[in-house]
Design an enzyme around this catalytic site. Structure first.
Site, PDB file in Angstrom:
ATOM      1  N   ARG A 113       0.870  -1.182   0.000  1.00 58.52           N
ATOM      2  CA  ARG A 113       0.000   0.000   0.000  1.00 58.52           C
ATOM      3  C   ARG A 113       0.902   1.225   0.000  1.00 58.52           C
ATOM      4  O   ARG A 113       2.118   1.122   0.113  1.00 58.52           O
ATOM      5  CB  ARG A 113      -1.017   0.003   1.143  1.00 58.52           C
ATOM      6  CG  ARG A 113      -0.737  -0.854   2.312  1.00 58.52           C
ATOM      7  CD  ARG A 113       0.443  -0.403   3.087  1.00 58.52           C
ATOM      8  NE  ARG A 113       0.325   1.010   3.412  1.00 58.52           N
ATOM      9  CZ  ARG A 113       1.326   1.812   3.684  1.00 58.52           C
ATOM     10  NH1 ARG A 113       2.576   1.370   3.647  1.00 58.52           N
ATOM     11  NH2 ARG A 113       1.139   3.069   3.982  1.00 58.52           N
ATOM     12  N   GLY A 114       0.280   2.386  -0.113  1.00 62.05           N
ATOM     13  CA  GLY A 114       1.064   3.615  -0.260  1.00 62.05           C
ATOM     14  C   GLY A 114       1.153   3.889  -1.747  1.00 62.05           C
ATOM     15  O   GLY A 114       1.497   2.992  -2.533  1.00 62.05           O
ATOM     16  N   ALA A 115       0.848   5.125  -2.131  1.00 62.06           N
ATOM     17  CA  ALA A 115       0.736   5.446  -3.554  1.00 62.06           C
ATOM     18  C   ALA A 115       1.981   5.040  -4.348  1.00 62.06           C
ATOM     19  O   ALA A 115       1.873   4.335  -5.363  1.00 62.06           O
ATOM     20  CB  ALA A 115       0.418   6.929  -3.721  1.00 62.06           C
ATOM     21  N   GLN A 150      -2.230   2.172  10.204  1.00 70.03           N
ATOM     22  CA  GLN A 150      -0.917   2.138   9.540  1.00 70.03           C
ATOM     23  C   GLN A 150       0.103   3.062  10.198  1.00 70.03           C
ATOM     24  O   GLN A 150       1.295   2.886  10.023  1.00 70.03           O
ATOM     25  CB  GLN A 150      -1.032   2.521   8.057  1.00 70.03           C
ATOM     26  CG  GLN A 150      -1.824   1.530   7.231  1.00 70.03           C
ATOM     27  CD  GLN A 150      -3.157   2.117   6.846  1.00 70.03           C
ATOM     28  OE1 GLN A 150      -3.787   2.816   7.640  1.00 70.03           O
ATOM     29  NE2 GLN A 150      -3.592   1.844   5.636  1.00 70.03           N
ATOM     30  N   ASP A 156      -1.985  10.698  -1.842  1.00 74.17           N
ATOM     31  CA  ASP A 156      -2.318   9.650  -2.805  1.00 74.17           C
ATOM     32  C   ASP A 156      -2.664  10.235  -4.167  1.00 74.17           C
ATOM     33  O   ASP A 156      -2.592   9.553  -5.181  1.00 74.17           O
ATOM     34  CB  ASP A 156      -3.468   8.795  -2.286  1.00 74.17           C
ATOM     35  CG  ASP A 156      -2.994   7.929  -1.131  1.00 74.17           C
ATOM     36  OD1 ASP A 156      -2.942   8.434   0.006  1.00 74.17           O
ATOM     37  OD2 ASP A 156      -2.630   6.760  -1.370  1.00 74.17           O
ATOM     38  N   ARG A 212      -7.245  -0.500  -7.180  1.00 73.35           N
ATOM     39  CA  ARG A 212      -7.663   0.464  -6.147  1.00 73.35           C
ATOM     40  C   ARG A 212      -7.941   1.796  -6.829  1.00 73.35           C
ATOM     41  O   ARG A 212      -7.228   2.175  -7.761  1.00 73.35           O
ATOM     42  CB  ARG A 212      -6.601   0.631  -5.048  1.00 73.35           C
ATOM     43  CG  ARG A 212      -6.572  -0.567  -4.092  1.00 73.35           C
ATOM     44  CD  ARG A 212      -5.748  -0.296  -2.855  1.00 73.35           C
ATOM     45  NE  ARG A 212      -6.399   0.629  -1.963  1.00 73.35           N
ATOM     46  CZ  ARG A 212      -5.758   1.237  -0.935  1.00 73.35           C
ATOM     47  NH1 ARG A 212      -4.478   1.018  -0.726  1.00 73.35           N
ATOM     48  NH2 ARG A 212      -6.417   2.053  -0.143  1.00 73.35           N
ATOM     49  N   ASN A 215      -5.482  12.442   0.611  1.00 72.86           N
ATOM     50  CA  ASN A 215      -4.607  11.546   1.379  1.00 72.86           C
ATOM     51  C   ASN A 215      -5.473  10.754   2.355  1.00 72.86           C
ATOM     52  O   ASN A 215      -6.694  10.914   2.412  1.00 72.86           O
ATOM     53  CB  ASN A 215      -3.545  12.388   2.116  1.00 72.86           C
ATOM     54  CG  ASN A 215      -2.451  11.537   2.742  1.00 72.86           C
ATOM     55  OD1 ASN A 215      -1.936  10.612   2.113  1.00 72.86           O
ATOM     56  ND2 ASN A 215      -2.098  11.809   3.982  1.00 72.86           N
ATOM     57  N   LYS A 216      -4.844   9.895   3.114  1.00 74.25           N
ATOM     58  CA  LYS A 216      -5.555   9.032   4.079  1.00 74.25           C
ATOM     59  C   LYS A 216      -6.572   9.809   4.909  1.00 74.25           C
ATOM     60  O   LYS A 216      -6.310  10.922   5.350  1.00 74.25           O
ATOM     61  CB  LYS A 216      -4.533   8.369   4.998  1.00 74.25           C
ATOM     62  CG  LYS A 216      -5.079   7.548   6.149  1.00 74.25           C
ATOM     63  CD  LYS A 216      -6.091   6.489   5.751  1.00 74.25           C
ATOM     64  CE  LYS A 216      -5.728   5.719   4.533  1.00 74.25           C
ATOM     65  NZ  LYS A 216      -4.700   4.768   4.726  1.00 74.25           N
TER      66      LYS A 216
END
Lengths: 356, 356
Positions: free
Chosen positions: A51-53, A199, A240, A88, A250-251
């Site tokens: 995960r993570g862009a 996370q 992201d 995603r 973002n998150k």
């Protein structure tokens, strides 16, 4: 960066398979997993083993390599590229990486496809490492400036994991922190737990521990009062998808911290590798915001007394829950964007000045 | 209100003991616990078997009764009153209730002490029920107004538990919601999970379920984007200490929601029984903010596959965490205070208009 003293990257190609660190198992177990097919890559992205862009961009690039290894056929490769992009919805890097692979492969002789794909996937990953390193060097200047004024530990708040585990190496938001730490500037990181998948706790605090960077986990609710009390010198978060307007997706929860930073005159920076810039969407309401399974909220994994991993239901049995994964921080709350090319204002002018 | 169809209050005196619902066991177990000594009462407040500003006030009042039953001696009673006030630092109701008991008992004949104390503790609790009911009737008008304009379900966001479980009955923030629901106005509640103790999920969603009020649990990070999307019509929260300036000290994270509400023009109301007003402290930086055990963050209880309650460690073993329990929402972000005497502006003028 290091795990138990050994250097790793988050993804690499070895013995004709792609290897990743299974991030759904951290921090309780450190497991290296092999991806052998494009389906493996898609699944790893979907269930967030990676995960993570930037890292899902890198994984998608290697997913294209795996597709070619499975079946070097234009239709299969095209279908695979589409499936990878769909895996995603919110981070733009997936599409960016796959489009770049497709472009590189167009018109290439069938017998050269694999080699070119593999070289390009490696190049995407190496470039990401370089981007992150430069973000670190650019962001380091801001931390140094605060330290030179304060002459005491610089307290930095971050949300979620925009650490090296979200990229190939260094991280985006963490890269300035690692660079400051390596230079001997005393830093301390307030790590937002980052519900529902935690996370921040599971990955950011974990990776900072492994690099011996002082850090403290806090509930997502806590950043506001810390800023009111002057216990946060700056915020750095990842992104992201960064719109050309400077709005940052973002998150979930990033927006709330940006509001608190603005209210308390705490500088709020976003670490932006150019691979996350979306030059097309103008209105942030048009960004697709992923809604994930509500079980990510209602259930949680941890270690029981005997040290075994156990999943428990933490909500009332009758309760419903809802799990949106991202929010948008309007540009006006962002002090600056730390990119691989330098620091700019969160605006079209700022971004065009560096990238167009 | 109801649990499994049966009416309860959160605290009552029966067969010479004080009975409470052990709120540390909810939602997975419903257990009624007996308090027999003032130490039992202090412990119940400290470990949060009872919590919520009005309920800890009521428990402290009954704690004084238990002290007298143990040892009807002025020194013991004085020491007990001090210990009760010290049991938790932030909510003002503890001091308010104990001071009221002490005042009522001053100059009373020894053989009358117990009866007068018991009557006063009951009066404090009955008064709280009445306060909460009136808060409900006053807040109902705001919900009705929104409904009359919108002609569709009114979406209300709340943080933590300012429900009937935080009071003796009705709740503060939930009372307008229960009143609206009973009147047939369609309401839906966004329940902030409220880390680290998850009282939103464990208590608010639980009690709304039992009263059949539609509700959805969300991560504390989620309220911002819901407001950006227009999916929140109003916020109502409780308060542990309301300054005469209109600044509101409530569960950590309240401030972040108030900022988001302000940024999105969502009305943000605080339900304020007058027992939570602190007329003395003017600067909110002088409010004592409780720091609780960090294990409340790093460990969590839930039901495992077999339906047993299990506690698990959810953080990396090496990680530190920090657990502040409250924050302060400055008056400028509060649309209005819903009190038992009416709705007023969050300001000295507003509060004095109703209470002085």
């Amino acid at each position: 960066m290091r795990i138990q003293g050994k250097e790793y990257q988050t993804i690499w190609f070895e013995n004709n398979v792609v290897k990743i660190i299974d991030q759904t198992k951290l921090p309780h177990q450190f497991i290296i997993k092999e991806l052998k097919t494009v389906k493996d890559a898609i699944n790893a992205i979907k269930i967030m083993e990676v995960r993570g862009a930037p890292l899902i961009g890198g994984t998608a690039a290697y997913g294209m390599v795996l597709a070619i290894m499975e079946k070097n056929d234009p239709n299969f490769i095209k279908k695979s590229s589409e499936d990878l992009i769909q895996s995603r919805p919110t981070a733009i890097n997936l599409k960016w990486a796959v489009d770049r692979m497709v472009k590189k492969l167009s018109g290439v002789n069938n017998n050269e496809t694999l080699k070119i794909a593999l070289d390009e996937a490696k190049a995407i990953c190496e470039e990401d490492v370089k981007f992150c390193e430069n973000i670190g060097l650019n962001g380091l200047k801001i931390i140094e400036e605060i330290y030179n004024k304060k002459k005491d530990t610089v307290n930095i708040l971050t949300h979620c994991n925009a650490g090296w585990l979200a990229t190939i190496n260094w991280g985006t938001a963490t890269s300035p922190i690692y660079h400051a730490h390596k230079k001997g500037i005393p830093v301390h990181v307030w790590v937002d737990e980052t519900r529902p998948r935690n996370q921040g706790a599971n990955l950011t605090s974990y990776e900072l521990n492994e690099e011996e960077v002082p850090n403290t986990i806090i509930a997502d609710n806590t950043g506001g009062i810390l800023m009111q009390r002057g216990e946060v010198d700056m915020c750095i978060v990842g992104t992201d998808r960064t719109l050309s307007t400077g709005d940052v997706c973002n998150k979930i929860g990033t927006y709330l911290k940006a509001l608190a930073a603005y209210d308390n005159n705490v500088p709020f920076y976003v670490a932006v590798p150019s691979s996350t810039i979306d030059w097309d969407i103008i209105d942030f309401n048009n960004i697709p915001i992923e809604e994930r399974n509500s079980e990510e909220l209602s259930h949680i994994e941890g270690l029981d007394e005997s040290g075994s991993v156990k999943k428990v239901l933490i909500y009332p049995k009758k309760s419903k829950s809802m799990n949106l994964a991202f929010d948008v921080t309007p540009a006006k709350y962002v002090t600056g964007l730390i990119t691989e090319k330098g620091i700019c204002e969160a605006s079209l002018e700022g971004l065009e000045g560096l990238f167009k």
